[in-house]
Design a protein around this motif. Sequence first.
Motif, PDB file in Angstrom:
ATOM      1  N   TRP A 224     -14.862  -6.179  -6.198  1.00  0.00           N
ATOM      2  CA  TRP A 224     -14.383  -5.141  -7.133  1.00  0.00           C
ATOM      3  C   TRP A 224     -15.528  -4.506  -7.929  1.00  0.00           C
ATOM      4  O   TRP A 224     -15.472  -3.337  -8.273  1.00  0.00           O
ATOM      5  CB  TRP A 224     -13.350  -5.780  -8.070  1.00  0.00           C
TER       6      TRP A 224
ATOM      7  N   LYS B   1      -3.284  -4.110   8.275  1.00  0.00           N
ATOM      8  CA  LYS B   1      -4.564  -4.160   7.574  1.00  0.00           C
ATOM      9  C   LYS B   1      -4.308  -4.717   6.180  1.00  0.00           C
ATOM     10  O   LYS B   1      -3.305  -4.412   5.547  1.00  0.00           O
ATOM     11  CB  LYS B   1      -5.260  -2.793   7.522  1.00  0.00           C
ATOM     12  N   THR B   2      -5.211  -5.562   5.738  1.00  0.00           N
ATOM     13  CA  THR B   2      -5.094  -6.209   4.444  1.00  0.00           C
ATOM     14  C   THR B   2      -6.367  -5.958   3.663  1.00  0.00           C
ATOM     15  O   THR B   2      -7.461  -6.070   4.211  1.00  0.00           O
ATOM     16  CB  THR B   2      -4.925  -7.734   4.624  1.00  0.00           C
ATOM     17  N   LEU B   3      -6.209  -5.594   2.411  1.00  0.00           N
ATOM     18  CA  LEU B   3      -7.356  -5.484   1.520  1.00  0.00           C
ATOM     19  C   LEU B   3      -7.338  -6.701   0.612  1.00  0.00           C
ATOM     20  O   LEU B   3      -6.331  -6.983  -0.034  1.00  0.00           O
ATOM     21  CB  LEU B   3      -7.259  -4.209   0.673  1.00  0.00           C
TER      22      LEU B   3
ATOM     23  N   SER C 215      -0.284 -16.422   1.557  1.00  0.00           N
ATOM     24  CA  SER C 215      -1.526 -16.326   0.798  1.00  0.00           C
ATOM     25  C   SER C 215      -1.249 -16.535  -0.695  1.00  0.00           C
ATOM     26  O   SER C 215      -1.999 -17.227  -1.395  1.00  0.00           O
ATOM     27  CB  SER C 215      -2.157 -14.961   1.080  1.00  0.00           C
TER      28      SER C 215
ATOM     29  N   GLU D 185     -10.761 -14.679 -12.873  1.00  0.00           N
ATOM     30  CA  GLU D 185     -10.382 -14.759 -11.464  1.00  0.00           C
ATOM     31  C   GLU D 185      -9.137 -13.928 -11.235  1.00  0.00           C
ATOM     32  O   GLU D 185      -8.045 -14.256 -11.707  1.00  0.00           O
ATOM     33  CB  GLU D 185     -10.107 -16.199 -11.001  1.00  0.00           C
ATOM     34  N   LYS D 186      -9.294 -12.823 -10.528  1.00  0.00           N
ATOM     35  CA  LYS D 186      -8.119 -12.047 -10.126  1.00  0.00           C
ATOM     36  C   LYS D 186      -8.368 -11.517  -8.727  1.00  0.00           C
ATOM     37  O   LYS D 186      -9.477 -11.115  -8.387  1.00  0.00           O
ATOM     38  CB  LYS D 186      -7.807 -10.913 -11.111  1.00  0.00           C
ATOM     39  N   THR D 187      -7.335 -11.559  -7.916  1.00  0.00           N
ATOM     40  CA  THR D 187      -7.434 -11.124  -6.527  1.00  0.00           C
ATOM     41  C   THR D 187      -6.359 -10.088  -6.277  1.00  0.00           C
ATOM     42  O   THR D 187      -5.216 -10.268  -6.687  1.00  0.00           O
ATOM     43  CB  THR D 187      -7.196 -12.314  -5.577  1.00  0.00           C
ATOM     44  N   LEU D 188      -6.745  -8.995  -5.626  1.00  0.00           N
ATOM     45  CA  LEU D 188      -5.757  -8.014  -5.186  1.00  0.00           C
ATOM     46  C   LEU D 188      -5.560  -8.216  -3.695  1.00  0.00           C
ATOM     47  O   LEU D 188      -6.532  -8.200  -2.931  1.00  0.00           O
ATOM     48  CB  LEU D 188      -6.264  -6.598  -5.457  1.00  0.00           C
ATOM     49  N   HIS D 189      -4.325  -8.423  -3.281  1.00  0.00           N
ATOM     50  CA  HIS D 189      -4.024  -8.645  -1.874  1.00  0.00           C
ATOM     51  C   HIS D 189      -3.093  -7.516  -1.451  1.00  0.00           C
ATOM     52  O   HIS D 189      -1.897  -7.549  -1.724  1.00  0.00           O
ATOM     53  CB  HIS D 189      -3.360 -10.010  -1.720  1.00  0.00           C
ATOM     54  N   ALA D 190      -3.686  -6.485  -0.833  1.00  0.00           N
ATOM     55  CA  ALA D 190      -2.908  -5.296  -0.470  1.00  0.00           C
ATOM     56  C   ALA D 190      -2.557  -5.337   1.002  1.00  0.00           C
ATOM     57  O   ALA D 190      -3.428  -5.549   1.847  1.00  0.00           O
ATOM     58  CB  ALA D 190      -3.706  -4.034  -0.782  1.00  0.00           C
ATOM     59  N   THR D 191      -1.275  -5.153   1.308  1.00  0.00           N
ATOM     60  CA  THR D 191      -0.860  -5.102   2.706  1.00  0.00           C
ATOM     61  C   THR D 191      -0.039  -3.841   2.945  1.00  0.00           C
ATOM     62  O   THR D 191       0.422  -3.193   2.009  1.00  0.00           O
ATOM     63  CB  THR D 191      -0.052  -6.360   3.091  1.00  0.00           C
ATOM     64  N   MET D 192       0.104  -3.504   4.217  1.00  0.00           N
ATOM     65  CA  MET D 192       0.774  -2.264   4.589  1.00  0.00           C
ATOM     66  C   MET D 192       2.282  -2.392   4.440  1.00  0.00           C
ATOM     67  O   MET D 192       2.835  -3.467   4.591  1.00  0.00           O
ATOM     68  CB  MET D 192       0.477  -1.926   6.057  1.00  0.00           C
TER      69      MET D 192
ATOM     70  N   TRP E 266       0.820  -1.225   0.000  1.00  0.00           N
ATOM     71  CA  TRP E 266       0.000   0.000   0.000  1.00  0.00           C
ATOM     72  C   TRP E 266       0.850   1.269   0.000  1.00  0.00           C
ATOM     73  O   TRP E 266       0.464   2.280  -0.578  1.00  0.00           O
ATOM     74  CB  TRP E 266      -0.938  -0.042   1.214  1.00  0.00           C
TER      75      TRP E 266
ATOM     76  N   PHE F 112      -4.475  -3.308 -12.086  1.00  0.00           N
ATOM     77  CA  PHE F 112      -5.242  -4.465 -11.595  1.00  0.00           C
ATOM     78  C   PHE F 112      -6.609  -4.510 -12.273  1.00  0.00           C
ATOM     79  O   PHE F 112      -7.082  -5.560 -12.718  1.00  0.00           O
ATOM     80  CB  PHE F 112      -5.401  -4.405 -10.074  1.00  0.00           C
ATOM     81  N   ASP F 113      -7.234  -3.340 -12.358  1.00  0.00           N
ATOM     82  CA  ASP F 113      -8.558  -3.261 -12.989  1.00  0.00           C
ATOM     83  C   ASP F 113      -8.506  -3.716 -14.453  1.00  0.00           C
ATOM     84  O   ASP F 113      -9.451  -4.319 -14.955  1.00  0.00           O
ATOM     85  CB  ASP F 113      -9.072  -1.822 -12.886  1.00  0.00           C
TER      86      ASP F 113
ATOM     87  N   LEU G 132      -3.562   0.249  -9.058  1.00  0.00           N
ATOM     88  CA  LEU G 132      -4.965  -0.180  -8.991  1.00  0.00           C
ATOM     89  C   LEU G 132      -5.599  -0.181 -10.383  1.00  0.00           C
ATOM     90  O   LEU G 132      -6.390  -1.067 -10.718  1.00  0.00           O
ATOM     91  CB  LEU G 132      -5.762   0.724  -8.038  1.00  0.00           C
TER      92      LEU G 132
ATOM     93  N   ALA H  25      -9.283  -7.991  -2.427  1.00  0.00           N
ATOM     94  CA  ALA H  25     -10.293  -7.636  -3.432  1.00  0.00           C
ATOM     95  C   ALA H  25     -10.463  -8.775  -4.412  1.00  0.00           C
ATOM     96  O   ALA H  25      -9.481  -9.283  -4.950  1.00  0.00           O
ATOM     97  CB  ALA H  25      -9.864  -6.375  -4.171  1.00  0.00           C
ATOM     98  N   THR H  26     -11.705  -9.188  -4.640  1.00  0.00           N
ATOM     99  CA  THR H  26     -11.974 -10.233  -5.621  1.00  0.00           C
ATOM    100  C   THR H  26     -13.052  -9.750  -6.584  1.00  0.00           C
ATOM    101  O   THR H  26     -13.765  -8.781  -6.313  1.00  0.00           O
ATOM    102  CB  THR H  26     -12.398 -11.550  -4.942  1.00  0.00           C
ATOM    103  N   MET H  27     -13.140 -10.455  -7.710  1.00  0.00           N
ATOM    104  CA  MET H  27     -14.063 -10.044  -8.757  1.00  0.00           C
ATOM    105  C   MET H  27     -15.494 -10.392  -8.395  1.00  0.00           C
ATOM    106  O   MET H  27     -15.747 -11.359  -7.701  1.00  0.00           O
ATOM    107  CB  MET H  27     -13.719 -10.760 -10.064  1.00  0.00           C
TER     108      MET H  27
ATOM    109  N   ARG I  52       0.217   4.238  -6.340  1.00  0.00           N
ATOM    110  CA  ARG I  52      -0.858   3.318  -5.956  1.00  0.00           C
ATOM    111  C   ARG I  52      -2.025   3.354  -6.931  1.00  0.00           C
ATOM    112  O   ARG I  52      -2.564   2.326  -7.323  1.00  0.00           O
ATOM    113  CB  ARG I  52      -1.351   3.664  -4.552  1.00  0.00           C
TER     114      ARG I  52
END
Lengths: 244, 244
Positions: free
Chosen positions: B193, B215-217, A234, A214-221, A193, A207-208, A204, B219-221, A200
């Motif tokens: 998303w 904190k973790t985000l 993960s 199937e796509k996953t965004l895994h955002a961490t600090m 993040w 990613f969009d 994003l 995001a999935t479709m 950022r």
Amino acid sequence: MHFTAEQRLDGGVLERTFTLGEIPGILWTPASTSAPVPLILLGHPPLGLRTMYPRLVDRARRAAADGFAAATIELPGSGDRPRWAAAEQARADLRRAVAAGGPVDDHVVDALVLPLVEKSVPEWQAALDALLSLPEIGGPVGYSGGVISIGIRLAVVEPRISAAVLFAGSLVPAVLFEEARRVTVPLHVLLQWDDEGNDRRAALDLFDAFGSEEKTLHATMGGHTGVPQFAGESAARFLARHLK
Amino acid sequence: MHFTAEQRLDGGVLERTFTLGEIPGILWTPASTSAPVPLILLGHPPLGLRTMYPRLVDRARRAAADGFAAATIELPGSGDRPRWAAAEQARADLRRAVAAGGPVDDHVVDALVLPLVEKSVPEWQAALDALLSLPEIGGPVGYSGGVISIGIRLAVVEPRISAAVLFAGSLVPAVLFEEARRVTVPLHVLLQWDDEGNDRRAALDLFDAFGSEEKTLHATMGGHTGVPQFAGESAARFLARHLK
């Protein structure tokens, strides 16, 4: 493909260095394999395999624990491979732009990334040919990490890649941003993040843009190199889910 | 707290309905517990426990498999609890605004959400008092899902909550957006998303605002109710990591 050395790591994982023509690489296979195993290609930033080794071997051990082989090759212009004047120049330009705190010009990004993608993607494909010809390695194949533009191109042109973990970045040439729309394999995208080297919003938007259902965004600090252990786990679970 | 009925589900999980004053609730505990177990409070949207039961019992079974108790209570104005004219009016206003495709006025969001937060948070706290007094339930306590504004307030005012899974939303009153900065517990935020009922940009801004160091985000479709199974499992692993 020519194996140059081998050693057993703690826990029995077999590590073999190899050369593929002039390209050095490393292959890790699980302690015991009765049947051919799936393969994870370990991408990395262009800092040289020697520098990246501690992080690569951690990821390879995790892959082996999940029953997968893992392999990586040196990027063109990195490590012991011949330097490459245009890339050195582009890298210096990038460093200067980042140090100045300003936005990075598109032509600087293009000059740095496009030749790297053009040169390295066929090398990863040649490595894949050689690795899949080994009796202990079957499929499917996953790609994980490294320069996101290389991951995008590989996912588009290489049908043997079944799933990819990508590290979100914003230094992506426009042509590769467009290619992202043609990626269809399952994706797991890691985003730090507060990544100091990446914008950022642009990450994003990328990613969009990916075309994958199937796509996953895994955002961490945290910053660029601060990916927490649970985020790595993960990502490993994502690959395990898709390669088994 | 008064138990009104009990049954064993397949696999041995004990499901007990209860009332806490006039508030109905459900408690699930693992098949066998030798020591007091951690507790997950299962939040849910204001559609009534009966409507939400299939999804709640799935989450409760997963919690029990991880060795946790799970509990939920009816929200004010939902299910068999007395209707509440102002909330019905606000809900009708919201439906009209969403149907018209326009942005939802802040005062509509405030009228709907603020009284729900004000009424329900003390009820969840009373439920927590009662649940933690049972010999089979110890701590720590996690909160998971439901109306994100309730989760924010609960995480801020209730020190017994150790970790929270929140479902990203954008219908968050400004006062709760500000409270989000004071949340400090580890957070796992699920974002769909293409959630038709939520503004993605606003949801990302809210994630950014949370004060939590971890904190973790995720995001999935897909749309609001399309959370894929692997995203639910990832949230469950987050809670298991923090409550064990």
